[in-house]
Design a protein around this motif. Structure first.
Motif, PDB file in Angstrom:
ATOM      1  N   GLY A  45       5.806   7.054  -0.743  1.00  0.00           N
ATOM      2  CA  GLY A  45       4.936   6.618   0.182  1.00  0.00           C
ATOM      3  C   GLY A  45       4.816   5.235   0.133  1.00  0.00           C
ATOM      4  N   ALA A  46       4.902   4.484  -0.804  1.00  0.00           N
ATOM      5  CA  ALA A  46       4.904   3.115  -1.209  1.00  0.00           C
ATOM      6  C   ALA A  46       5.381   2.099  -0.199  1.00  0.00           C
ATOM      7  CB  ALA A  46       4.884   2.900  -2.598  1.00  0.00           C
ATOM      8  N   GLY A  80       0.655  -1.084   0.093  1.00  0.00           N
ATOM      9  CA  GLY A  80       0.047   0.109  -0.084  1.00  0.00           C
ATOM     10  C   GLY A  80       1.012   1.291   0.102  1.00  0.00           C
ATOM     11  N   LYS A  81       0.417   2.463   0.436  1.00  0.00           N
ATOM     12  CA  LYS A  81       0.681   3.631   0.395  1.00  0.00           C
ATOM     13  C   LYS A  81       0.649   4.313   1.872  1.00  0.00           C
ATOM     14  CE  LYS A  81       1.478   6.103  -3.295  1.00  0.00           C
ATOM     15  NZ  LYS A  81       1.617   6.965  -4.078  1.00  0.00           N
ATOM     16  N   VAL A  82       1.534   5.416   2.115  1.00  0.00           N
ATOM     17  CA  VAL A  82       1.189   6.091   3.241  1.00  0.00           C
ATOM     18  C   VAL A  82       1.262   7.424   2.804  1.00  0.00           C
ATOM     19  CG1 VAL A  82       2.234   7.149   5.654  1.00  0.00           C
ATOM     20  CG2 VAL A  82       2.733   4.655   4.826  1.00  0.00           C
ATOM     21  N   LEU A  83       0.146   8.131   2.980  1.00  0.00           N
ATOM     22  CA  LEU A  83      -0.065   9.483   2.384  1.00  0.00           C
ATOM     23  C   LEU A  83      -0.058  10.635   3.354  1.00  0.00           C
ATOM     24  CD1 LEU A  83      -3.098   8.343   0.011  1.00  0.00           C
ATOM     25  CD2 LEU A  83      -0.693   8.724  -0.772  1.00  0.00           C
ATOM     26  N   PHE A  84       0.327  11.986   2.919  1.00  0.00           N
ATOM     27  CA  PHE A  84       0.026  13.133   3.786  1.00  0.00           C
ATOM     28  C   PHE A  84      -1.093  13.828   3.419  1.00  0.00           C
ATOM     29  CE2 PHE A  84       1.304  17.287   4.931  1.00  0.00           C
ATOM     30  CZ  PHE A  84       1.299  16.984   6.498  1.00  0.00           C
ATOM     31  N   LYS A  85      -1.845  14.418   4.173  1.00  0.00           N
ATOM     32  CA  LYS A  85      -2.972  15.174   3.746  1.00  0.00           C
ATOM     33  C   LYS A  85      -2.755  16.655   4.316  1.00  0.00           C
ATOM     34  CE  LYS A  85      -7.871  15.688   4.656  1.00  0.00           C
ATOM     35  NZ  LYS A  85      -8.892  15.089   5.194  1.00  0.00           N
ATOM     36  N   GLY A  86      -2.882  17.890   3.704  1.00  0.00           N
ATOM     37  CA  GLY A  86      -2.782  19.085   4.223  1.00  0.00           C
ATOM     38  C   GLY A  86      -1.379  19.764   3.683  1.00  0.00           C
ATOM     39  N   THR A  87      -1.113  20.600   4.571  1.00  0.00           N
ATOM     40  CA  THR A  87      -0.068  21.293   4.455  1.00  0.00           C
ATOM     41  C   THR A  87       1.225  20.872   5.543  1.00  0.00           C
ATOM     42  OG1 THR A  87      -0.947  23.350   3.772  1.00  0.00           O
ATOM     43  CG2 THR A  87       1.098  23.805   4.670  1.00  0.00           C
ATOM     44  N   PRO A  88       2.463  20.749   5.095  1.00  0.00           N
ATOM     45  CA  PRO A  88       3.526  20.101   6.142  1.00  0.00           C
ATOM     46  C   PRO A  88       3.819  21.274   7.203  1.00  0.00           C
ATOM     47  CG  PRO A  88       3.996  19.521   3.919  1.00  0.00           C
ATOM     48  CD  PRO A  88       2.763  20.581   3.680  1.00  0.00           C
TER      49      PRO A  88
END
Length: 255
Positions: free
Chosen positions: A210-211, A42-50
């Motif tokens: 992110g994989a 799968g993947k690990v994702l980031f949402k929004g602004t760092p």
């Protein structure tokens, strides 16, 4: 997980080895033949602004000329959250928790380096009775300071002053069930790094996409943990079938 770990800061200049003592957790794992193994992918994702980077004024610290080789207007920026163009989150440790048997646990020594006054990689995986080799690629010395801490207090797990290009070899013992450590350089505080201790071979560390893929798993239901040094951790349960691939996705955001 937030800063409840062991941080490697400016200490990546050591060219030696560190062994993590984790109260024998690695011995609890049994290597057995795996036939028709499955995978978690799968993947690990980031949402929004760092979050904004930490900013360090180079004039305040030694070796400002050399360490300024990758500076921005006389400042060093430490970005602790790095997301790729497609939203993938870098530097996340994904690990199968609590698995007791499976493919051989042939963990090789982790390798890190100090390069232009930064620690690479930012996050490393280590394990009990194995070595982490940190090489100093810089012509300047570094003062490595290692810590493990949580609500119960702080342990100094490593201190080596004036590390040069010869490096050093040390043993870091994590106690009280801790799995995370951080290192810092006392001379160049923008040099920081993290280590996460694992006790089985089923793990991965994400890059910019992110994989991750964790394969050769015996069929069964597992708890999968995703850990980032500043964004925290998440857990999911997933069922893996023989020769099958179970999809899994984590999404982190900065709060």
């Amino acid at each position: 997980m937030t800063k409840t770990a062991t941080r490697l800061i400016c200490g990546l200049s050591l060219g030696g080895a560190m062994s993590m003592g984790m109260t024998g957790l690695a011995e609890a794992y049994e290597s057995v033949p795996v036939t028709d193994g499955g995978a978690v992918q799968g993947k690990v994702l980031f949402k929004g602004t760092p979050p904004p980077p930490q900013v360090f004024e180079l004039w305040r610290f030694p070796d400002k000329i050399f360490c300024g080789g990758i500076s921005e207007k006389g400042r060093r920026l430490l970005r602790e959250v790095i997301a790729g163009p497609d939203g993938g989150l870098k530097d996340v440790v994904v690990v199968i928790e609590g698995i007791q048997k499976g493919k051989p646990f042939t963990f090789e020594s982790a390798k890190m380096e100090a390069n232009v006054c930064q620690f690479l990689p930012f996050v490393s995986v280590v394990t009990d009775k194995r070595q982490i080799t940190v090489a100093n690629r810089d012509p300047v010395s570094h003062d490595i300071q290692g810590y493990a801490y949580d609500m119960s207090g702080v342990d100094i797990v490593l201190h080596r002053a004036s590390l040069n290009n010869q490096g050093t070899t040390d043993v870091v013992n994590l106690t009280k069930g801790r799995k995370v450590f951080t290192m810092q350089c006392g001379r160049h505080p923008y040099m920081q790094s993290w280590g996460y201790a694992i006790d089985n071979p089923y793990h991965a560390v994400t890059n910019l996409d992110g994989a991750f893929t964790i394969g050769d798993l015996p069929a069964g239901t597992y708890k999968v943990k995703a850990w980032h040094p500043t964004l925290g951790s998440q857990e999911r349960n997933v069922t893996v079938t023989a020769s099958g691939t179970a999809p899994l996705e984590f999404t982190f955001e900065y709060r």
